[in-house]
Design a protein around this motif. Structure first.
Motif, mmCIF file in Angstrom:
data_model
loop_
_atom_site.group_PDB
_atom_site.id
_atom_site.type_symbol
_atom_site.label_atom_id
_atom_site.label_comp_id
_atom_site.label_asym_id
_atom_site.label_seq_id
_atom_site.Cartn_x
_atom_site.Cartn_y
_atom_site.Cartn_z
ATOM 1 N N SER A 266 0.860 -1.193 0.000
ATOM 2 C CA SER A 266 0.000 0.000 0.000
ATOM 3 C C SER A 266 0.891 1.236 0.000
ATOM 4 N N HIS B 187 1.338 5.448 0.046
ATOM 5 C CA HIS B 187 0.700 6.656 0.558
ATOM 6 C C HIS B 187 1.513 7.863 0.099
ATOM 7 N N TYR C 251 2.264 12.207 0.448
ATOM 8 C CA TYR C 251 2.183 13.414 1.271
ATOM 9 C C TYR C 251 2.625 14.623 0.453
ATOM 10 N N PRO D 227 4.090 18.189 6.441
ATOM 11 C CA PRO D 227 3.461 17.411 5.365
ATOM 12 C C PRO D 227 1.989 17.145 5.658
ATOM 13 N N LEU E 179 -1.184 14.430 4.319
ATOM 14 C CA LEU E 179 -1.551 13.225 3.580
ATOM 15 C C LEU E 179 -2.513 13.600 2.458
ATOM 16 N N TYR F 191 -3.933 7.852 0.313
ATOM 17 C CA TYR F 191 -3.532 6.707 1.114
ATOM 18 C C TYR F 191 -4.034 5.416 0.478
ATOM 19 N N ASP F 192 -3.421 4.324 0.864
ATOM 20 C CA ASP F 192 -3.800 3.019 0.310
ATOM 21 C C ASP F 192 -3.901 3.049 -1.220
ATOM 22 N N TYR G 17 5.990 13.300 -1.328
ATOM 23 C CA TYR G 17 6.708 12.118 -0.860
ATOM 24 C C TYR G 17 5.796 10.890 -0.904
ATOM 25 N N GLN H 211 5.326 6.874 0.472
ATOM 26 C CA GLN H 211 5.687 6.149 1.697
ATOM 27 C C GLN H 211 5.022 4.781 1.690
ATOM 28 N N TRP I 150 4.918 0.870 4.152
ATOM 29 C CA TRP I 150 5.365 0.089 5.295
ATOM 30 C C TRP I 150 5.911 -1.220 4.742
ATOM 31 N N TRP J 53 8.932 1.688 8.363
ATOM 32 C CA TRP J 53 8.263 2.645 7.473
ATOM 33 C C TRP J 53 9.330 3.325 6.616
ATOM 34 N N PHE K 8 10.158 6.263 3.431
ATOM 35 C CA PHE K 8 9.760 7.372 2.569
ATOM 36 C C PHE K 8 10.625 7.387 1.316
#
Lengths: 108, 118
Positions: free
Chosen positions: A31, A33, A35, A43, A45, A48-49, A86, A88, A90, A97, A99
């Protein structure tokens, strides 16, 4: 450790579409994400996902992710979109995590 | 309204210790991980580590393991980042972040600028 690679800069004229890429080994299985960071600010968000938007983020911001590349797409770019972006993820294998190095979007 | 409010800017000398804070409000502090992110001058974002205030479970990036300590006091909804001996290379903006149920950071503090100079 897992590495995310972004182009240092992307330039686009107002009203056009900006595409910012984020490369990683089989990133499509993770996944991703995104920013946005404007000068002097924390930053925020924006996606996401892979492709979901938090409330308050314009529909002009969208994302996709497949294979070894994730992409943030900004449609109908405005001067106010000029910022650093950016990606990101996991990394489950290391529980870390990560970036990307960031991409400066310039609106011409 | 969810808020992460960080302590103010610090100017320190090399070798000094420092502890900066991040106070969460507007949500259940013990139910979300709080992380720390470094941004050196003119550079990108680096994830440092993360803590779960509910049980103080803590993870560190290998780059920061042993260099900093992350802690939390759930009684006052506050997370901390501390150094025992600062170096000039610790000069940076530090952000605290809230980890959503997924693996992204949905809320960010305003940042704490740490300057280390003799």
């Amino acid at each position: 450790s897992y590495v995310l690679t972004q182009p240092p800069s992307v330039s686009v004229a107002p009203g056009q579409t900006a595409r910012i890429t984020c490369g990683g080994n089989n990133i499509g299985s993770k996944s991703v994400h995104w920013y946005q960071q404007k000068p002097g600010q924390a930053p925020v968000l924006v996606v996401y996902d892979d492709s979901d938007r938090p409330s308050g983020i314009p529909e002009r911001f969208s994302g996709s992710n497949s294979g070894n590349t994730a992409t943030l797409t900004i449609s109908r770019v405005e001067a106010g979109d000029e910022a650093d972006y950016y990606c990101q993820v996991w990394d489950s294998s290391s529980d870390l995590w990560v970036f990307g190095g960031g991409t400066k979007l310039t609106v011409l | 309204e969810v808020q992460l409010v960080q302590s103010g800017a610090e100017v320190k000398k090399p070798g000094e210790s420092l502890k900066i804070s991040c106070k969460g409000s507007g949500y259940s502090f013990t139910s979300y991980w709080i992380g720390w992110v470094r941004q050196m001058p003119g550079k990108g974002l680096e994830w440092m580590g993360i803590i779960y205030p509910g049980d103080s479970d803590t993870r560190y990036s290998p780059s920061f393991q042993g260099q900093v300590t992350i802690s939390a006091d759930k009684s006052i909804s506050t997370a901390y980042l501390q150094w025992s001996s600062l170096k000039a290379s610790d000069t940076a903006m530090y952000y605290c972040v809230r980890r959503e149920a997924g693996d992204y950071f949905d809320y960010w503090g305003q940042g704490t600028l740490v300057t280390v100079s003799s």
